[in-house]
Design a protein around this motif. Structure first.
Motif, mmCIF file in Angstrom:
data_model
loop_
_atom_site.group_PDB
_atom_site.id
_atom_site.type_symbol
_atom_site.label_atom_id
_atom_site.label_comp_id
_atom_site.label_asym_id
_atom_site.label_seq_id
_atom_site.Cartn_x
_atom_site.Cartn_y
_atom_site.Cartn_z
ATOM 1 N N UNK A 254 0.920 -1.300 -0.043
ATOM 2 C CA UNK A 254 -0.156 -0.044 0.079
ATOM 3 C C UNK A 254 0.923 1.063 0.125
ATOM 4 N N UNK A 263 -7.152 -0.397 -4.117
ATOM 5 C CA UNK A 263 -6.710 -1.436 -3.446
ATOM 6 C C UNK A 263 -7.701 -2.521 -3.527
ATOM 7 N N UNK A 267 -14.975 2.750 -5.457
ATOM 8 C CA UNK A 267 -15.603 3.346 -4.196
ATOM 9 C C UNK A 267 -16.694 4.066 -4.612
ATOM 10 N N UNK A 270 -18.639 8.450 -0.117
ATOM 11 C CA UNK A 270 -17.581 9.273 0.559
ATOM 12 C C UNK A 270 -16.158 8.728 0.610
ATOM 13 N N UNK B 42 -14.960 9.933 3.362
ATOM 14 C CA UNK B 42 -15.321 8.833 4.186
ATOM 15 C C UNK B 42 -14.670 7.577 3.758
ATOM 16 N N UNK B 43 -14.728 6.963 2.568
ATOM 17 C CA UNK B 43 -14.213 5.929 2.335
ATOM 18 C C UNK B 43 -12.828 6.029 2.128
ATOM 19 N N UNK B 44 -12.129 7.069 2.080
ATOM 20 C CA UNK B 44 -10.497 7.358 1.906
ATOM 21 C C UNK B 44 -10.221 6.889 3.355
ATOM 22 N N UNK B 47 -10.353 3.414 3.848
ATOM 23 C CA UNK B 47 -9.336 2.762 3.282
ATOM 24 C C UNK B 47 -7.804 2.761 4.167
ATOM 25 N N UNK B 50 -7.991 0.820 7.266
ATOM 26 C CA UNK B 50 -7.865 -0.706 7.068
ATOM 27 C C UNK B 50 -6.460 -0.980 6.562
ATOM 28 N N UNK B 51 -5.608 -0.096 6.079
ATOM 29 C CA UNK B 51 -4.474 -0.052 5.875
ATOM 30 C C UNK B 51 -4.424 -0.517 4.194
ATOM 31 N N UNK B 52 -5.565 -0.394 3.482
ATOM 32 C CA UNK B 52 -5.736 -0.665 2.248
ATOM 33 C C UNK B 52 -4.632 0.643 1.539
ATOM 34 N N UNK B 53 -4.762 1.888 2.079
ATOM 35 C CA UNK B 53 -3.784 2.987 1.914
ATOM 36 C C UNK B 53 -3.236 3.116 3.159
ATOM 37 N N UNK B 54 -2.033 3.734 2.744
ATOM 38 C CA UNK B 54 -1.033 4.107 3.795
ATOM 39 C C UNK B 54 -0.700 5.745 3.612
ATOM 40 N N UNK B 82 -17.193 -3.894 4.694
ATOM 41 C CA UNK B 82 -16.880 -2.992 3.327
ATOM 42 C C UNK B 82 -18.108 -2.498 2.857
#
Lengths: 270, 242
Positions: A254, A263, A267, A270, B42-44, B47, B50-54, B82
């Motif tokens: 990531x 990932x 989406x 929001x 919100x979704x960012x 993510x 949940x560590x889908x993004x860092x 999700x």
């Protein structure tokens, strides 16, 4: 059982059941190489003369020559199929389940890879059994010797699929993979014709074939089928696996890779 | 002690800032809604949680474990539902749960016990042998919530879990998850629907990537309904920005 092995078992079982449930995929995986073996090879036998080259000790028919290449083709297609299902999982969101597990990501991706290899080896042995029915057989010990090699070549081609899936974000782009990865890899290799034969037509193309990791995967399989070991091919396959796997881990990291953008599915909201 | 702490987190997609200096703490046993209009971030944020993004701007810790430095320990304490359905429709409810348990490293009797307990909490025991495909949308969601509880997390994250459900299913799921918070779980529920929030809930209002307020729903609502306060707040920001 350790948490790592539990996850490996579950992922392998799920992929195997998925494969067996998709009968059309199972049939396509078998029909494709069989058409090459029974139809293409029959037509080509007369056109292509083969001399005695290692690992063969005697003259062989063209059908016998292309069996290792077709085993490689099964694994190549399977690797791409796994890659396709990973892209699908990303679009559908189920990849998220895997990536948010408490187990390390590299291990979960390796589990996916191993599960794909298990499925590809199952396909190869069913293909070899049907080929034997048509009278195209290997030395008995060859069926055993080739097993560990198929694990290695399966890992290499599966890792290539994994690498591709980490860079492709939409299923629509997958046709490009077929045109630009599978076909060149297959045709620019020793799967259908020995490299010396290719050199007669074009030394440049021969060099391209020699640089193709798939050539070395096929040669490793071919030598193992005749209880020989091709050290150079082994080295190529191991190094290629390491490069593809390393690239995949970067792709799915990531912090570093392509998954940063998306990932595990689109989406909304929001 | 807070179970989920988000401290000065920012995140951008290229030049576009999606989250801007976001901070809040969540307490155990509380239902906290992440309220924001579409595109609020919100979704960012989910993510990142949940560590889908860092991100390297700011820190996130779960039950005292820094998500960046101890990702495995932190993820082990998070259950996630999700927005998008993540079910294998050709497997039964129990098989789906067993697969997830295995991904968490649980097997044998431990997994079976955890699966039974999670199914019981969501009143799904009788559906355990059914194929997921046979379930309606509401029950599929319940199954996903049960699945998120298998490894006994301390924080349950739900990203707009009622999207696409009918009114009855929405109400039932919202009530179930409020009950889960009453058992001591920290619940973080992203939504843009204020009717899913009770007066006693905590609310983080997110708009254009910024936290506008973090307070008890009744305090944010004041004398009027929460929806009015929410619209005032988000419109005010839009006007202010323009």
């Amino acid at each position: 059982m350790s948490a790592y092995l539990v996850a490996l078992w579950a992922i392998t079982l799920r992929e195997s059941l998925r494969f067996l449930n998709q009968r059309s995929r199972f049939l396509a995986a078998l029909v494709r190489p069989l058409v090459w073996l029974v139809v293409f090879a029959a037509g080509f036998r007369a056109a292509l003369g083969l001399s005695i080259i290692p690992p063969y000790q005697t003259y062989i028919t063209y059908e016998v020559y292309i069996v290792p290449g077709l085993c490689g083709m099964i694994q190549l297609f399977n690797g791409m199929q796994s890659s396709l299902s990973l892209v699908y999982d990303q679009e559908m969101g189920s990849m998220r389940l895997l990536l948010t597990s408490r187990l390390p990501r590299w291990w979960l991706l390796l589990c996916k890879l191993i599960a794909g290899v298990a499925v590809s080896i199952l396909q190869v042995y069913v293909f070899l059994a049907i080929a034997a029915v048509f009278g195209i057989t290997l030395p008995v010990l060859g069926y055993f010797y080739v097993f560990p090699v198929l694990i290695l070549t399966g890992l290499m081609l599966g890792a290539l699929g994994l690498l591709i899936s980490s860079t492709i974000k939409q299923l629509e782009n997958f046709a490009g993979v077929m045109n630009f990865v599978i076909f060149p890899m297959f045709f620019l290799s020793s799967a259908l014709y020995p490299l010396w034969k290719m050199a007669e037509s074009s030394p440049f193309l021969r060099d391209v074939c020699a640089f193709n990791p798939f050539t070395h995967a096929v040669e490793l399989i071919r030598f193992a089928m005749y209880q020989s070991f091709n050290g150079m091919a082994f080295l190529w396959v191991v190094v290629s696996f390491a490069v593809f796997m390393g690239g995949s881990l970067i792709g799915y990291d990531p912090a570093l890779g392509m998954s940063r953008r998306n990932p595990g599915g689109p989406q909304k909201g929001g | 002690m807070s179970t989920l702490r988000v401290s000065r987190v920012s995140y951008s997609y290229g030049a576009k800032l999606a989250l801007d200096d976001v901070s809040f703490d969540l307490q155990p046993g509380r239902f906290c809604a992440l309220l924001g209009p579409n595109g609020a971030g919100k979704s960012t944020l989910f993510s990142l949680l949940t560590r889908l993004f860092v991100t390297n701007q700011g820190t996130i810790s779960v039950a005292g474990h820094d998500l960046a430095r101890e990702p495995r320990a932190a993820l082990a304490r998070i259950g996630v539902v999700f927005q998008q359905q993540t079910i294998d429709l050709d497997m039964t409810v129990r098989q789906n749960l067993r697969y997830f348990a295995a991904l968490q490293g649980l097997s044998g009797r431990t997994a079976a016990r955890s699966i039974d307990a999670a199914l019981e909490r969501l009143a799904m025991q009788e559906r355990a042998g059914e194929k997921a495909r046979a379930l309606n949308g509401g029950h599929r969601r319940r199954m996903e919530i049960a699945r998120a509880l298998i490894h006994d997390p301390e924080v349950l994250l739900l990203d707009e879990p009622t999207v696409g459900l009918d009114t009855a299913s929405r109400k039932a799921i919202t009530a179930h998850v409020h009950d889960l918070a009453d058992t001591g779980l920290t619940v973080f529920w992203a939504t843009h629907l204020v009717d899913e929030i009770r007066d006693s809930d905590d609310v983080v209002v997110l708009h254009k990537g910024r936290v506008l307020t973090h307070d008890r729903a009744s305090n944010i609502a004041g004398d009027g309904p929460l929806i009015d306060a929410f619209i005032d707040m988000t419109n005010g920001t839009i006007e202010g920005a323009a």
